[in-house]
Write a protein that holds these residues in place. Structure first.
Motif, PDB file in Angstrom:
ATOM      1  N   ALA A 199     -89.337  61.714 -46.831  1.00  0.00           N
ATOM      2  CA  ALA A 199     -88.138  62.482 -46.547  1.00  0.00           C
ATOM      3  C   ALA A 199     -86.990  61.917 -47.376  1.00  0.00           C
ATOM      4  O   ALA A 199     -86.910  60.708 -47.610  1.00  0.00           O
ATOM      5  N   ILE A 200     -86.100  62.795 -47.817  1.00  0.00           N
ATOM      6  CA  ILE A 200     -84.902  62.380 -48.553  1.00  0.00           C
ATOM      7  C   ILE A 200     -83.707  62.607 -47.637  1.00  0.00           C
ATOM      8  O   ILE A 200     -83.483  63.725 -47.168  1.00  0.00           O
ATOM      9  N   GLU A 201     -82.958  61.531 -47.397  1.00  0.00           N
ATOM     10  CA  GLU A 201     -81.747  61.668 -46.596  1.00  0.00           C
ATOM     11  C   GLU A 201     -80.575  61.038 -47.338  1.00  0.00           C
ATOM     12  O   GLU A 201     -80.749  60.143 -48.167  1.00  0.00           O
ATOM     13  N   LEU A 202     -79.383  61.544 -47.040  1.00  0.00           N
ATOM     14  CA  LEU A 202     -78.166  60.954 -47.586  1.00  0.00           C
ATOM     15  C   LEU A 202     -77.904  59.649 -46.842  1.00  0.00           C
ATOM     16  O   LEU A 202     -77.964  59.608 -45.610  1.00  0.00           O
ATOM     17  N   LYS A 203     -77.608  58.582 -47.573  1.00  0.00           N
ATOM     18  CA  LYS A 203     -77.435  57.262 -46.952  1.00  0.00           C
ATOM     19  C   LYS A 203     -76.204  57.167 -46.067  1.00  0.00           C
ATOM     20  O   LYS A 203     -76.263  56.577 -44.999  1.00  0.00           O
ATOM     21  N   ASP A 204     -75.102  57.687 -46.510  1.00  0.00           N
ATOM     22  CA  ASP A 204     -73.836  57.438 -45.835  1.00  0.00           C
ATOM     23  C   ASP A 204     -73.370  58.570 -44.931  1.00  0.00           C
ATOM     24  O   ASP A 204     -72.222  58.597 -44.520  1.00  0.00           O
ATOM     25  N   VAL A 205     -74.260  59.508 -44.645  1.00  0.00           N
ATOM     26  CA  VAL A 205     -73.895  60.658 -43.826  1.00  0.00           C
ATOM     27  C   VAL A 205     -74.950  60.829 -42.745  1.00  0.00           C
ATOM     28  O   VAL A 205     -76.142  60.814 -43.035  1.00  0.00           O
ATOM     29  N   HIS A 206     -74.522  60.981 -41.512  1.00  0.00           N
ATOM     30  CA  HIS A 206     -75.475  61.264 -40.440  1.00  0.00           C
ATOM     31  C   HIS A 206     -75.738  62.767 -40.460  1.00  0.00           C
ATOM     32  O   HIS A 206     -74.944  63.554 -39.948  1.00  0.00           O
ATOM     33  N   ALA A 207     -76.791  63.161 -41.121  1.00  0.00           N
ATOM     34  CA  ALA A 207     -77.109  64.576 -41.299  1.00  0.00           C
ATOM     35  C   ALA A 207     -78.625  64.728 -41.385  1.00  0.00           C
ATOM     36  O   ALA A 207     -79.338  63.743 -41.611  1.00  0.00           O
ATOM     37  N   PRO A 208     -79.112  65.944 -41.231  1.00  0.00           N
ATOM     38  CA  PRO A 208     -80.558  66.168 -41.393  1.00  0.00           C
ATOM     39  C   PRO A 208     -81.003  65.832 -42.814  1.00  0.00           C
ATOM     40  O   PRO A 208     -80.180  65.757 -43.734  1.00  0.00           O
ATOM     41  N   ILE A 209     -82.308  65.677 -42.978  1.00  0.00           N
ATOM     42  CA  ILE A 209     -82.850  65.417 -44.315  1.00  0.00           C
ATOM     43  C   ILE A 209     -82.493  66.576 -45.241  1.00  0.00           C
ATOM     44  O   ILE A 209     -82.275  67.702 -44.800  1.00  0.00           O
ATOM     45  N   ILE A 210     -82.426  66.263 -46.532  1.00  0.00           N
ATOM     46  CA  ILE A 210     -82.045  67.268 -47.521  1.00  0.00           C
ATOM     47  C   ILE A 210     -83.221  67.710 -48.386  1.00  0.00           C
ATOM     48  O   ILE A 210     -83.080  68.613 -49.201  1.00  0.00           O
ATOM     49  N   GLY A 211     -84.358  67.070 -48.213  1.00  0.00           N
ATOM     50  CA  GLY A 211     -85.526  67.424 -49.009  1.00  0.00           C
ATOM     51  C   GLY A 211     -86.599  66.383 -48.864  1.00  0.00           C
ATOM     52  O   GLY A 211     -86.566  65.535 -47.958  1.00  0.00           O
ATOM     53  N   ASP A 212     -87.553  66.432 -49.786  1.00  0.00           N
ATOM     54  CA  ASP A 212     -88.630  65.446 -49.787  1.00  0.00           C
ATOM     55  C   ASP A 212     -89.166  65.280 -51.198  1.00  0.00           C
ATOM     56  O   ASP A 212     -88.948  66.131 -52.060  1.00  0.00           O
ATOM     57  N   CYS A 213     -89.800  64.167 -51.422  1.00  0.00           N
ATOM     58  CA  CYS A 213     -90.506  63.947 -52.679  1.00  0.00           C
ATOM     59  C   CYS A 213     -91.864  63.353 -52.345  1.00  0.00           C
ATOM     60  O   CYS A 213     -92.059  62.804 -51.259  1.00  0.00           O
ATOM     61  N   ALA A 214     -92.783  63.503 -53.257  1.00  0.00           N
ATOM     62  CA  ALA A 214     -94.159  63.142 -52.948  1.00  0.00           C
ATOM     63  C   ALA A 214     -94.869  62.594 -54.175  1.00  0.00           C
ATOM     64  O   ALA A 214     -94.441  62.818 -55.308  1.00  0.00           O
ATOM     65  N   PHE A 215     -95.948  61.890 -53.907  1.00  0.00           N
ATOM     66  CA  PHE A 215     -96.825  61.442 -54.990  1.00  0.00           C
ATOM     67  C   PHE A 215     -98.241  61.341 -54.470  1.00  0.00           C
ATOM     68  O   PHE A 215     -98.478  61.252 -53.268  1.00  0.00           O
ATOM     69  N   HIS A 216     -99.162  61.407 -55.388  1.00  0.00           N
ATOM     70  CA  HIS A 216    -100.545  61.063 -55.053  1.00  0.00           C
ATOM     71  C   HIS A 216    -101.162  60.377 -56.252  1.00  0.00           C
ATOM     72  O   HIS A 216    -100.921  60.751 -57.398  1.00  0.00           O
ATOM     73  N   ARG A 217    -101.888  59.317 -55.938  1.00  0.00           N
ATOM     74  CA  ARG A 217    -102.652  58.637 -56.988  1.00  0.00           C
ATOM     75  C   ARG A 217    -103.874  59.483 -57.271  1.00  0.00           C
ATOM     76  O   ARG A 217    -104.497  60.008 -56.355  1.00  0.00           O
ATOM     77  N   LEU A 218    -104.195  59.618 -58.546  1.00  0.00           N
ATOM     78  CA  LEU A 218    -105.275  60.511 -58.935  1.00  0.00           C
ATOM     79  C   LEU A 218    -106.627  59.962 -58.508  1.00  0.00           C
ATOM     80  O   LEU A 218    -106.888  58.758 -58.640  1.00  0.00           O
ATOM     81  N   LEU A 219    -107.476  60.832 -58.008  1.00  0.00           N
ATOM     82  CA  LEU A 219    -108.822  60.415 -57.599  1.00  0.00           C
ATOM     83  C   LEU A 219    -109.602  59.829 -58.768  1.00  0.00           C
ATOM     84  O   LEU A 219    -110.324  58.851 -58.606  1.00  0.00           O
ATOM     85  N   GLU A 220    -109.443  60.433 -59.946  1.00  0.00           N
ATOM     86  CA  GLU A 220    -110.213  59.981 -61.100  1.00  0.00           C
ATOM     87  C   GLU A 220    -109.695  58.684 -61.711  1.00  0.00           C
ATOM     88  O   GLU A 220    -110.404  58.037 -62.475  1.00  0.00           O
ATOM     89  N   ASP A 221    -108.460  58.289 -61.371  1.00  0.00           N
ATOM     90  CA  ASP A 221    -107.903  57.057 -61.917  1.00  0.00           C
ATOM     91  C   ASP A 221    -106.698  56.649 -61.072  1.00  0.00           C
ATOM     92  O   ASP A 221    -105.617  57.225 -61.211  1.00  0.00           O
ATOM     93  N   ALA A 222    -106.862  55.652 -60.225  1.00  0.00           N
ATOM     94  CA  ALA A 222    -105.807  55.217 -59.300  1.00  0.00           C
ATOM     95  C   ALA A 222    -104.628  54.565 -60.007  1.00  0.00           C
ATOM     96  O   ALA A 222    -103.620  54.283 -59.371  1.00  0.00           O
ATOM     97  N   ARG A 223    -104.722  54.350 -61.325  1.00  0.00           N
ATOM     98  CA  ARG A 223    -103.590  53.801 -62.076  1.00  0.00           C
ATOM     99  C   ARG A 223    -102.635  54.897 -62.531  1.00  0.00           C
ATOM    100  O   ARG A 223    -101.653  54.637 -63.197  1.00  0.00           O
TER     101      ARG A 223
END
Length: 185
Positions: free
Chosen positions: A73-97
């Motif tokens: 989850a992405i939230e603003l640090k200095d504001v008490h507010a709902p999350i503003i979005g999200d970011c994601a990652f996945h390591r590839l099955l064929e190569d974890a690097r």
């Protein structure tokens, strides 16, 4: 940094952290926006039940999964507010690097540099903490905001696949971007 501690990342204005049940309403709301969902893999409306299930699944996932998407989850640090979005990652099955990244921001928070800041922080985590070799990202060629963001953070467009994916009832073309650890600054 191969452990089971939750991922908590901070940048100047943002905190990237695991989802909580308090995030469910805001998460469902921005995922239900047809303009936000246009280039994403989910359909609208994105219900509270779907958001609840997603948050529950994320809570059981290890923070450095192999082959599975891990979303923060992405939230603003200095504001008490709902999350503003999200970011994601996945390591590839064929190569974890190697990993793939993705990101979504509520429309009301787009155009303010938040997604760029979040992606830069995520890349720093992947290259510095996880010591990955290469990170890639894929976006629809019509998603000019995402392609500009990926270029702004220093990713190189490596390919354009023309009408290569059947997506939401039409053939779509994709740009593939990547960055090596040696290129990360």
């Amino acid at each position: 940094m191969e452990n089971d501690a939750p991922i908590m990342l901070e940048s100047r204005r943002l905190r990237l952290r695991p989802f909580t049940t308090a995030d469910i309403p805001a998460f469902a709301a921005y995922r239900s926006d047809p303009l936000v969902a246009r280039f994403q893999g989910w359909e609208t409306p994105y219900t509270l039940a779907m958001a609840t299930q997603f948050v529950a699944e994320m809570a059981t996932m290890p923070p450095i999964p192999h082959g599975e998407w891990y979303q923060l989850a992405i939230e603003l640090k200095d504001v008490h507010a709902p999350i503003i979005g999200d970011c994601a990652f996945h390591r590839l099955l064929e190569d974890a690097r190697q990993a793939e990244i993705g990101f979504t921001l509520a429309r009301t928070h787009q155009g303010q540099g938040y997604a760029t800041e979040a992606v830069r922080r995520l890349l720093a985590h992947l290259f510095t903490d996880l010591k990955l070799h290469r990170v890639r990202a894929i976006c629809d060629v019509e998603n000019t905001g995402s392609s500009r963001l990926l270029e702004r953070v220093g990713m190189r467009r490596e390919a354009c696949f023309v009408q290569s994916a059947w997506f939401k009832g039409r053939w779509s073309s994709e740009y593939w971007y990547a960055m090596l650890a040696s290129e990360f600054r």
